[in-house]
Design a protein around this motif. Structure first.
Motif, PDB file in Angstrom:
ATOM      1  N   LEU A 305       0.656  -1.136   0.181  1.00  0.00           N
ATOM      2  CA  LEU A 305       0.006   0.001   0.110  1.00  0.00           C
ATOM      3  C   LEU A 305       0.938   1.343  -0.042  1.00  0.00           C
ATOM      4  N   LEU A 306       1.852   1.162   0.840  1.00  0.00           N
ATOM      5  CA  LEU A 306       2.834   2.400   1.005  1.00  0.00           C
ATOM      6  C   LEU A 306       3.397   2.501  -0.498  1.00  0.00           C
ATOM      7  N   ALA A 307       3.831   1.462  -1.267  1.00  0.00           N
ATOM      8  CA  ALA A 307       4.461   1.561  -2.443  1.00  0.00           C
ATOM      9  C   ALA A 307       3.649   2.121  -3.682  1.00  0.00           C
ATOM     10  N   GLY A 308       2.249   1.972  -3.455  1.00  0.00           N
ATOM     11  CA  GLY A 308       1.212   2.468  -4.365  1.00  0.00           C
ATOM     12  C   GLY A 308       1.080   3.785  -4.079  1.00  0.00           C
ATOM     13  N   ALA A 309       0.887   4.224  -2.673  1.00  0.00           N
ATOM     14  CA  ALA A 309       0.663   5.619  -2.435  1.00  0.00           C
ATOM     15  C   ALA A 309       1.916   6.350  -2.858  1.00  0.00           C
ATOM     16  N   LEU A 310       2.969   6.069  -2.755  1.00  0.00           N
ATOM     17  CA  LEU A 310       4.369   6.655  -3.354  1.00  0.00           C
ATOM     18  C   LEU A 310       4.202   6.624  -4.923  1.00  0.00           C
ATOM     19  N   ALA A 311       3.883   5.735  -5.822  1.00  0.00           N
ATOM     20  CA  ALA A 311       3.461   5.536  -6.931  1.00  0.00           C
ATOM     21  C   ALA A 311       2.386   6.865  -7.436  1.00  0.00           C
ATOM     22  N   MET A 312       1.614   6.981  -6.643  1.00  0.00           N
ATOM     23  CA  MET A 312       0.340   8.045  -6.998  1.00  0.00           C
ATOM     24  C   MET A 312       1.068   9.484  -6.678  1.00  0.00           C
ATOM     25  N   LEU A 313       1.868   9.561  -5.627  1.00  0.00           N
ATOM     26  CA  LEU A 313       2.494  10.776  -5.411  1.00  0.00           C
ATOM     27  C   LEU A 313       3.499  11.109  -6.630  1.00  0.00           C
ATOM     28  N   ALA A 314       4.400  10.275  -7.238  1.00  0.00           N
ATOM     29  CA  ALA A 314       5.184  10.473  -8.330  1.00  0.00           C
ATOM     30  C   ALA A 314       4.543  10.648  -9.506  1.00  0.00           C
ATOM     31  N   ALA A 315       3.117  10.240  -9.455  1.00  0.00           N
ATOM     32  CA  ALA A 315       2.421  10.469 -10.861  1.00  0.00           C
ATOM     33  C   ALA A 315       1.481  11.565 -10.755  1.00  0.00           C
ATOM     34  N   ALA A 316       1.445  12.364  -9.608  1.00  0.00           N
ATOM     35  CA  ALA A 316       0.649  13.584  -9.376  1.00  0.00           C
ATOM     36  C   ALA A 316       0.840  14.528 -10.609  1.00  0.00           C
ATOM     37  N   GLY A 317      -0.421  15.090 -11.117  1.00  0.00           N
ATOM     38  CA  GLY A 317      -0.337  16.103 -12.209  1.00  0.00           C
ATOM     39  C   GLY A 317      -0.570  15.509 -13.603  1.00  0.00           C
ATOM     40  N   THR A 318      -0.336  14.039 -13.516  1.00  0.00           N
ATOM     41  CA  THR A 318      -0.491  13.413 -14.976  1.00  0.00           C
ATOM     42  C   THR A 318      -1.944  12.558 -15.046  1.00  0.00           C
ATOM     43  N   THR A 319      -2.962  12.809 -15.196  1.00  0.00           N
ATOM     44  CA  THR A 319      -4.195  11.977 -14.999  1.00  0.00           C
ATOM     45  C   THR A 319      -3.934  10.316 -15.679  1.00  0.00           C
ATOM     46  N   LEU A 320      -3.242  10.206 -16.851  1.00  0.00           N
ATOM     47  CA  LEU A 320      -3.084   9.030 -17.367  1.00  0.00           C
ATOM     48  C   LEU A 320      -2.040   8.200 -16.454  1.00  0.00           C
ATOM     49  N   ALA A 321      -1.270   8.906 -16.004  1.00  0.00           N
ATOM     50  CA  ALA A 321      -0.188   7.978 -15.134  1.00  0.00           C
ATOM     51  C   ALA A 321      -0.750   7.529 -13.696  1.00  0.00           C
ATOM     52  N   LEU A 322      -1.836   8.617 -13.200  1.00  0.00           N
ATOM     53  CA  LEU A 322      -2.451   8.274 -12.018  1.00  0.00           C
ATOM     54  C   LEU A 322      -3.281   7.041 -12.030  1.00  0.00           C
ATOM     55  N   VAL A 323      -3.874   6.681 -13.260  1.00  0.00           N
ATOM     56  CA  VAL A 323      -4.766   5.477 -13.282  1.00  0.00           C
ATOM     57  C   VAL A 323      -3.968   4.054 -12.854  1.00  0.00           C
ATOM     58  N   PRO A 324      -3.020   3.834 -13.400  1.00  0.00           N
ATOM     59  CA  PRO A 324      -2.298   2.536 -13.072  1.00  0.00           C
ATOM     60  C   PRO A 324      -1.747   2.652 -11.557  1.00  0.00           C
TER      61      PRO A 324
END
Length: 416
Positions: A305-324
Motif C-alpha cells: 500500500l505504501l508503494a502504491g501511495a508513493l507511486a501516486m505521489l510520483a504520478a501526480a499531475g498526470t491523469t493518465l499515469a495516475l490510473v495505473p
C-alpha cells in the motif's frame, strides 16, 4: 434454544477457492447473500446524497461539505453505539428500531431542505448518519457465529461486497439525481433501507446474534480475557482509522489533481481504479495459504500500500499515469481490509463482536474525514503532489501497527 441448534453449517468441503466460496450460501443461504449485499447500499449512498442535495439547494459547496461531515460524525458515533446494543439485545430488535429511526431522520432531512437554516440541516444530517443501519459489520458478526471454520472466506467475501457497494452507491446517486432531481437519491436510499435492511434484520441468521447472557461479576478469568483482548481490538481500530485516511486522502488528492487539469469530474473516475484493484485482490484472499499468518499478511499488504501511495505521489499531475498508480494502490487495499477484519473477528470475542466490528466502521469513517481534510489542506498550502503524502503517511502507520504483536486470546494463535 441454543444457537447451534438453529443453524448448523454443513461439513467442510474439499479445499480450493471456488469450493470455499460455495460454502457461504450453504451456510447462510443465497437469500442472505443477496439481502445483506443490497441492505448495505444506503451506507454508501446517504453521505454523497446529503452532499449533493445540500450543495444544490443552498448553492454552497461549503454547506454541502459541512452537512456531509455531520453525516460522517453521526455515522461514526451511531455505529459504535449500535454495535454495543446489538451485543446486548440481539441484532433484529436493534436493527428494526434503527430502520424506523433512519426513515424518520431522512424524511426530516428532506423536509429541512425546503428552507431550513444551515444549523437545522446539519442536525438533520447528523441524525441521518447516526441512524444508518450498519449492515456490513453486523453481517461479519453473523459469520463469526454461523461458521467459524469459514471465517476467512467470509471476511474476503464481505470485503468484495463492500467494495462493490462503494462503487455502486455513489454511482447510483449521480444517476438518480440526474434523472429525478437532487432529493431523489435520498428517497431511493430510504426505500432500499425500508425493504432490504428490514429483510436483513428479520433473516433467520439473526438468531445466532441473540442477546448474550451477562458474564458472572465474580468471574476472574473473563476479566483477564477482557484485559488481554483490548489491545487486539484497538490495533485493528487504529488500522481502520489509517485505512480511512488512505481513502479520504486519495479521494481529495485525486480530485485536486483532476481540478488542476481542468476536469474535476475525472477525479472520481480515477478513484474507481482503486476500488477495482481492491475487489480483485479481496476476492483472491482465500488463495493465501493458511500458514501465512495474519500479522505477515497485514505487514506485506501495508508495504504494498505504501508503494502504491508513493507511486501516486510520483504520478501526480498526470491523469493518465495516475490510473495505473491508483490501481496498484487498490491491489493492496483489499488484502489490508480483509486482514484487519479477520484479525478483529478472530480476536475480538463473540460476546462483544458487534461492538468490535462497528468500531472498525467508526474508525474508517473518521479516518476518511481526517484524511480528506488533511489532503485538501496540503493541496491548498503546498500543491497537489503533497496531498498524496497523506495516503503514504497512513500506509506507513499501518506498517508500524503490523510490526507489533497482534495479540490474541489465550489458546488462539491465528492472529500472530
Amino acid at each position: 434454544m441454543d444457537r447451534h441448534d438453529v443453524l448448523t453449517p454443513p461439513a467442510p468441503s474439499r479445499p480450493g477457492a471456488l469450493a470455499a466460496y460455495r460454502r457461504l450460501p450453504a451456510v447462510a443461504g443465497w437469500s442472505y447473500l443477496v439481502v445483506s449485499a443490497l441492505a448495505r447500499l444506503p451506507v454508501s449512498m446517504v453521505p454523497i446524497a446529503v452532499l449533493t442535495a445540500v450543495t444544490a439547494t443552498s448553492g454552497s459547496i461549503a454547506a454541502g461539505g459541512a452537512a456531509a461531515a455531520a453525516t460522517a460524525v453521526g455515522e461514526a458515533l451511531g455505529a459504535a453505539g449500535a454495535g454495543v446494543l446489538c451485543d446486548r439485545h440481539g441484532q433484529r430488535r436493534v436493527l428494526l428500531l434503527l430502520v424506523a429511526a433512519h426513515l424518520i431522520a431522512l424524511t426530516g432531512f428532506v423536509l429541512a431542505l425546503g428552507g431550513a437554516a444551515v444549523p437545522a440541516l446539519l442536525a438533520a444530517a447528523f441524525l441521518a448518519g447516526a441512524t444508518l443501519p450498519q449492515v456490513s459489520p453486523l453481517s461479519r458478526v453473523r459469520w463469526m457465529r454461523l461458521s467459524p471454520a469459514d471465517l476467512r472466506t467470509a471476511m474476503a467475501y464481505e470485503g468484495v461486497v463492500d467494495e462493490l457497494s462503494f462503487v455502486a452507491g455513489p454511482a447510483s446517486v449521480g444517476l438518480i439525481a440526474l434523472a429525478a432531481g437532487t432529493s431523489a437519491p435520498l428517497l431511493v436510499a430510504a426505500g432500499v433501507t425500508a425493504v432490504f435492511a428490514t429483510a436483513f434484520a428479520a433473516h433467520r441468521t439473526h438468531r445466532v446474534t441473540g442477546p448474550r447472557p451477562a458474564a458472572p461479576a465474580t468471574a476472574a478469568v473473563p476479566a483477564q480475557r477482557t484485559r488481554g483482548r483490548a489491545p487486539s481490538v484497538m490495533r485493528p481500530v487504529l488500522g481502520m482509522l489509517a485505512m480511512g485516511a488512505v481513502f479520504g486522502g486519495t479521494q481529495a488528492a485525486l480530485t485536486a489533481s483532476a481540478t488542476d487539469a481542468g476536469r474535476p469530474s475525472d477525479g472520481s473516475l480515477v478513484y474507481a481504479a482503486l476500488a477495482i484493484g481492491s475487489t480483485i485482490t479481496a476476492l483472491g484472499m482465500v488463495l493465501v495459504p493458511a500458514h501465512v499468518s495474519l500479522r505477515r499478511r497485514w505487514f506485506l499488504s501495508a508495504v504494498g500500500l505504501l508503494a502504491g501511495a508513493l507511486a501516486m505521489l510520483a504520478a501526480a499531475g498526470t491523469t493518465l499515469a495516475l490510473v495505473p498508480a491508483t490501481f496498484l494502490t487498490g491491489l493492496f487495499v483489499g488484502p489490508v481490509m480483509v486482514t484487519v477484519n479477520t484479525v478483529t473477528a478472530e480476536t475480538g470475542g463473540h460476546r462483544t463482536g458487534g461492538a468490535a466490528m462497528t468500531l472498525l466502521t467508526s474508525g474508517t469513517v473518521l479516518g476518511t474525514a481526517l484524511g480528506s481534510a488533511l489532503a485538501g489542506g496540503l493541496a491548498d498550502a503546498a500543491g497537489t503532489r503533497w496531498a498524496f503524502a497523506v495516503a503514504a503517511g497512513a500506509a506507513a502507520a499501518l506498517i508500524a501497527l503490523a510490526a507489533g504483536r497482534l495479540a490474541a486470546p489465550a489458546g488462539h494463535t491465528g492472529a500472530r
